[in-house]
Design an enzyme around this catalytic site. Structure first.
Site, PDB file in Angstrom:
ATOM      1  N   ARG A   1       0.993  -1.546  -0.235  1.00  0.00           N
ATOM      2  CA  ARG A   1      -0.506   0.255   0.290  1.00  0.00           C
ATOM      3  C   ARG A   1       0.953   1.633  -0.225  1.00  0.00           C
ATOM      4  NH1 ARG A   1      -5.303  -0.015   3.495  1.00  0.00           N
ATOM      5  NH2 ARG A   1      -5.711  -0.999   2.135  1.00  0.00           N
TER       6      ARG A   1
ATOM      7  N   ASP B   1      -4.932 -10.900  11.625  1.00  0.00           N
ATOM      8  CA  ASP B   1      -3.748 -10.809  10.359  1.00  0.00           C
ATOM      9  C   ASP B   1      -3.618 -12.201   9.925  1.00  0.00           C
ATOM     10  OD1 ASP B   1      -1.615 -10.817   8.702  1.00  0.00           O
ATOM     11  OD2 ASP B   1      -1.875  -8.641   9.392  1.00  0.00           O
TER      12      ASP B   1
ATOM     13  N   THR C   1      -0.789   7.357  -0.864  1.00  0.00           N
ATOM     14  CA  THR C   1      -1.898   7.579  -2.049  1.00  0.00           C
ATOM     15  C   THR C   1      -3.380   6.364  -1.357  1.00  0.00           C
ATOM     16  OG1 THR C   1      -1.508   5.579  -4.014  1.00  0.00           O
ATOM     17  CG2 THR C   1      -0.964   8.306  -4.405  1.00  0.00           C
TER      18      THR C   1
ATOM     19  N   ASP D   1       0.136 -12.884   9.609  1.00  0.00           N
ATOM     20  CA  ASP D   1       1.292 -13.346  11.051  1.00  0.00           C
ATOM     21  C   ASP D   1       0.702 -14.438  11.547  1.00  0.00           C
ATOM     22  OD1 ASP D   1       2.382 -10.825  10.812  1.00  0.00           O
ATOM     23  OD2 ASP D   1       0.595  -9.479  11.638  1.00  0.00           O
TER      24      ASP D   1
END
Length: 206
Positions: free
Chosen positions: A101, A197, A105, A200
């Site tokens: 990411r 997650d 933006t 993870d």
């Protein structure tokens, strides 16, 4: 089109990976098994061609897969779904796409891609355990289309309505396969109730 794969075995194993007490080994194994169970449904309508073969007794007309199958896990959590599907479809080829990411933006950007050359002629299955905002999945599908992919399926374990809506808006031609459609995203983009997650928990990094 959204396909919810509701099956007692899938639900049972999904319960295991939702539990916060589940450790890395059991999480990894259950995720692999869920992907394998999902593989039966996501491959149900794969195109086949008629051929004639010789059995030990006679000849017979039968069918075999007519197209290449390419699995494209989105790095890194998508890797946890590959083995479960290749156990069922061992001839499947595997590509990889990595997304991050952009801090300015907030849009996903490709940082790694390696695909087999048969992409334009293949049924391509994009793998990611979680369909949260849908940003990474949508960007990956866009990238695959740019590489010539024409038949794409998105295969996830758990999804949120926001992610499903994003894919349906951006890619109405792509079928979505989920084991569960959860309630919503929370304020930091995690699926609720979700399973935390997935990367993870899969790799023991947190």
């Amino acid at each position: 089109m959204l396909h919810l794969l509701e099956h007692p075995l899938i639900t049972h194993k999904l319960t295991q990976i939702r539990r916060k007490e589940t450790g890395t080994k059991d999480f990894r194994q259950a995720l692999d098994e869920i992907a394998g169970l999902m593989a039966y449904e996501i491959s149900r309508d794969l195109p086949v061609t008629e051929i004639e073969i010789e059995t030990p007794v006679s000849t017979c007309k039968t069918h075999e897969l007519a197209k290449y199958i390419v699995l494209v896990p989105i790095l890194r959590a998508g890797l946890g779904m590959v083995d479960g599907i290749t156990h069922l479809i061992p001839t499947a080829k595997v590509g990889h796409v990595g997304m991050y990411r952009d801090h300015d933006t907030l849009e996903p950007k490709e940082y790694y891609a390696k695909l087999p050359p048969c992409i334009p002629d293949a049924v391509v299955m994009v793998l990611d355990p979680m369909l949260a905002t849908g940003g990474s999945a949508s960007a990956t599908i866009t990238y695959l289309k740019e590489q010539g992919a024409g038949q794409i399926r998105l295969v996830c374990i758990v999804g949120a309505p926001e992610g499903v809506e994003r894919i349906e808006r951006d890619h109405p031609d792509v079928d979505i396969y989920l084991s569960a459609l959860d309630e919503r995203l929370n304020e930091v983009g995690y699926i609720v109730p979700g399973l935390g997650d997935a990367g993870d928990r899969l790799f023991g990094t947190k």
